[in-house]
Scaffold this motif. Sequence first.
Motif, PDB file in Angstrom:
ATOM      1  N   MET A 297       0.845  -1.222   0.079  1.00 14.57           N
ATOM      2  CA  MET A 297       0.125  -0.090  -0.038  1.00 14.57           C
ATOM      3  C   MET A 297       1.052   1.399  -0.059  1.00 14.57           C
ATOM      4  O   MET A 297       1.757   1.377   0.905  1.00 14.57           O
TER       5      MET A 297
ATOM      6  N   THR B 127     -12.593  -0.991  -1.789  1.00 15.18           N
ATOM      7  CA  THR B 127     -13.006  -1.769  -0.770  1.00 15.18           C
ATOM      8  C   THR B 127     -12.645  -1.111   0.805  1.00 15.18           C
ATOM      9  O   THR B 127     -12.171   0.034   0.790  1.00 15.18           O
TER      10      THR B 127
ATOM     11  N   LEU C 111     -12.693  -1.499   5.500  1.00 20.54           N
ATOM     12  CA  LEU C 111     -12.827  -2.538   6.567  1.00 20.54           C
ATOM     13  C   LEU C 111     -12.866  -1.678   7.599  1.00 20.54           C
ATOM     14  O   LEU C 111     -12.179  -0.540   7.860  1.00 20.54           O
TER      15      LEU C 111
ATOM     16  N   GLU D 222     -11.973  -4.951  13.269  1.00 17.37           N
ATOM     17  CA  GLU D 222     -12.343  -6.327  12.712  1.00 17.37           C
ATOM     18  C   GLU D 222     -10.786  -6.856  12.670  1.00 17.37           C
ATOM     19  O   GLU D 222     -10.747  -8.306  12.650  1.00 17.37           O
ATOM     20  N   LEU D 223      -9.726  -6.248  12.857  1.00 15.40           N
ATOM     21  CA  LEU D 223      -8.384  -6.783  12.388  1.00 15.40           C
ATOM     22  C   LEU D 223      -8.077  -7.637  13.625  1.00 15.40           C
ATOM     23  O   LEU D 223      -8.447  -7.038  14.805  1.00 15.40           O
ATOM     24  N   PRO D 224      -7.345  -8.360  13.581  1.00 15.55           N
ATOM     25  CA  PRO D 224      -6.837  -9.210  14.790  1.00 15.55           C
ATOM     26  C   PRO D 224      -5.828  -8.379  15.719  1.00 15.55           C
ATOM     27  O   PRO D 224      -6.214  -8.330  16.803  1.00 15.55           O
TER      28      PRO D 224
ATOM     29  N   TRP E  14     -10.583   1.496   7.284  1.00 20.77           N
ATOM     30  CA  TRP E  14      -9.389   1.529   6.250  1.00 20.77           C
ATOM     31  C   TRP E  14     -10.064   1.466   4.954  1.00 20.77           C
ATOM     32  O   TRP E  14     -10.922   0.698   4.595  1.00 20.77           O
TER      33      TRP E  14
ATOM     34  N   PRO F  18     -16.835  -6.686  -1.473  1.00 15.73           N
ATOM     35  CA  PRO F  18     -15.878  -5.733  -2.491  1.00 15.73           C
ATOM     36  C   PRO F  18     -15.929  -6.580  -3.877  1.00 15.73           C
ATOM     37  O   PRO F  18     -16.065  -7.733  -3.892  1.00 15.73           O
TER      38      PRO F  18
END
Lengths: 379, 468
Positions: B1, B77, B79, B83-85, B92, B441
Amino acid sequence: MTQSHIHDLGVVGAGIHGATVALFAARGGMDVALLDRGAVCREASGVNAGTLTMQMTRVALIPYALAGHRMWATTREWLGHDVGVVTCDGLSLAYTEAEEELLATRAALRREAGAPIAMVTPAEAQEIEPGLGEGVRAAAHCTVDGYAAAYLTGRAYRVALAEAGVAIREYMPVSAVEREDDGFVIRAATGAIRCRRLVLAGGVWLEPMLGWLGVKLPIKTLVNQLAATQRVRPVMRTVIGIASGLLSLKQFPHGSVVIGGGWQGLGGRTKPREGFALLPDRLVGNVRLAVQAIPALREAKLTRAWAGLEAETADAMPAVGPVPGVPGAFVCGSVHSGYTSGPYIAKLLADRLLGREPALPLFPIDRLLPEAGRDMAAA
Amino acid sequence: MSGDVTCDVAVVGAGDSGRRCALYCAEAGLDVCLIDENSHGTPDRRAWLRLDQSGTPDAAALRRAGGRTLFSHTVWTALAMDELPTGGEGFWLSAMHAGRDTAIKARAVVDATGMGVRVVPFEGWTLPGVFDFDDAFGFGEALPDGPIVVAGAGLAIYAAAAHLVRAGAPLTAVIDLESDGVWRARRGALRAVPDALRMAIRWLRTIRGAGVEVVPGARVRAARGEGALEAVVVESVDAEARALGEPERSIAAGSLLVSHGFMPGGNLAALLGASRRYDERFGAPILNVDERGRTSVDGLFAVGGAARGHSVDAGDAALCAAAVAADFGVSVDEATVEAAMRDRDCHAPAVAALRDAERLRTPLISVIPATTTICAYEGVTRADVDAAVDQGAGDVSQLKHFTRLGMGPCRGRQCGEIAAHLMAQKLGKPRSAMGLLTPRPPLRAVTLGDLVGEFSYADIPIPAPAPL
């Protein structure tokens, strides 16, 4: 109980496993009810990549996968309906020295187990798959490979199940199963269903299902990300994977390319489907593998990405057989890369229910239960 | 990214509502990014449709207030960070810009992605020469071939017709599902928004002045032609678009532009987990938002067409900005909020009247012929949908599996809604019982080449091998 009807067999979970057991049991003369909280083959069985391959199959499951592949290739004959199956060559690729070693080891073991896999040179691989890009160091070629349109599974099975006289109970979430004198009562919000014998075929939901019977079997949930492109000109003709198993790639006859391989997204069995999330960097990583293998895919447009659940036991081997301590109850599921071998393994369980000796051994879950779990079930 | 961007608030969609909301947030002192896929933001795409352009703030105003613009950035897309671990706050967004993927991290997101056009299929609607409004006006200055017929429902058909006349296009007829009488009855309600009423009257004068025939209380029953559109067949209908059985007529046409109204968007918020419901008034799914645009997800808002299914600014951009600011502990000028509230109350009857003109008339769906295509990309006909229902498809997700309907680039946003109504009618159930398609997405199609960029194999973070 006001309802007097007692089915010979109640199957909870209408994916490939549950639907196949129900189908063959009914064809064998049993009176079968098949229940699901949603629609037939709408979870893992309907959203997986549809790969029918030996090269992502665990060695011990190769004989089952070969038989499963033969079933998929002939669905019109035994299921009666088309699932869009294409059989073709398969290639598993290695791009690094480590992958080359991994590939050679894995291919040899799978070949010993009966899969017709041979190592080929990059030039030979290029002849098998003209769409391949650069960088291939070695490839394993399997002549038994292919894919199905997984989303058609439910339609094909549903028609076949209805024809076989299975009582299909969709959109009927089960809250509990109780044992009674001569069988089981399956409790759903919209009513109860009684059956003499019971098959739990809930995929990643096997853990809570077995909990209804007091059996504790831990099931790990994988959240596999997938992606599909818009229709593009023909860019490949084989099923392609890589040595580590982290890529599955094929182009369907209508032009769409599906990219899988089990890169993990976010979600789980306690979340509704719309609560799953895809990790963009992992989606990009997965797509990079696809583009590395078939460079023409750079032109294709990503049109859909999604995630499907896959169940895994502690030893990553299937849970298929009787439930210890609960006479008349069986479990069927958690088969690694189970779409390929699913119909065959479930048919083996149906044979057992019909009093026939299965042609290959089942996978009893005793090995996975702690002593305490078995005691609880027996109590 | 590459080129990560961090901000307090990301407003996605630089239409009228998105621009206003972004400006108000910036004026409240928040660090705002206004994101849009077009190079100058969106207003030019549907400028012809705007009832009141006088107040739309431009990008320069936003920049003066300290806001940033990320135009030519396609959000594909998104997020929620929690939600991320690894956990985290906010959101995001992945945006494609000049063939590169850019990560935008924002503590709050406003979905201002507007609305989508609805076309209820009719015989021949997939012939070359038949366009929906976005197809016809979305790309460049090229005009459709004449003679042109505009048909459908809502004030937008008059906006489109007037735009074509002003551009010198050979427009011959406007076919409106609504009768003259219905529009006359609505005039009172539209007076609440005098600028809009004046604009509408100007459109009508432009159309009539050019000698274009307006056919009220009628629908296009069929588009006909050998390989391309040659004529449209028009029949008279009642208020619910049921045929009156009067003799039909044929009008020669090289192009037919159709809109049966606009459906609320909100796909970005839905992807981020915001709850939705099917709403009869819109004949489409819509986000569940409170009166200030808060969705069911903390820090996630929606404004304008995405939230309310109409594009008449009724102060909701200001109300939404106030709600966003409140989340950051910043207070907004109370007078502005009160004025926005008054605006909304005063506009409500006009909004209701305009929405009513665009309502989904389900009899139009009932009469779709068996051989008519529902999903153009996958070539799924009404007969295919009926057959799938006969084989047990009981919700829109299952129908998608049975038929591939909705697997094309529109992702079922258009065809999925029509199919849901067909299923509901056939099963004798309400549309709401047919479920909603799962948001997934990408929000916009992106090429794999742009997605992956230039890379070397060693850079791919391949997870550990699967078990043997």
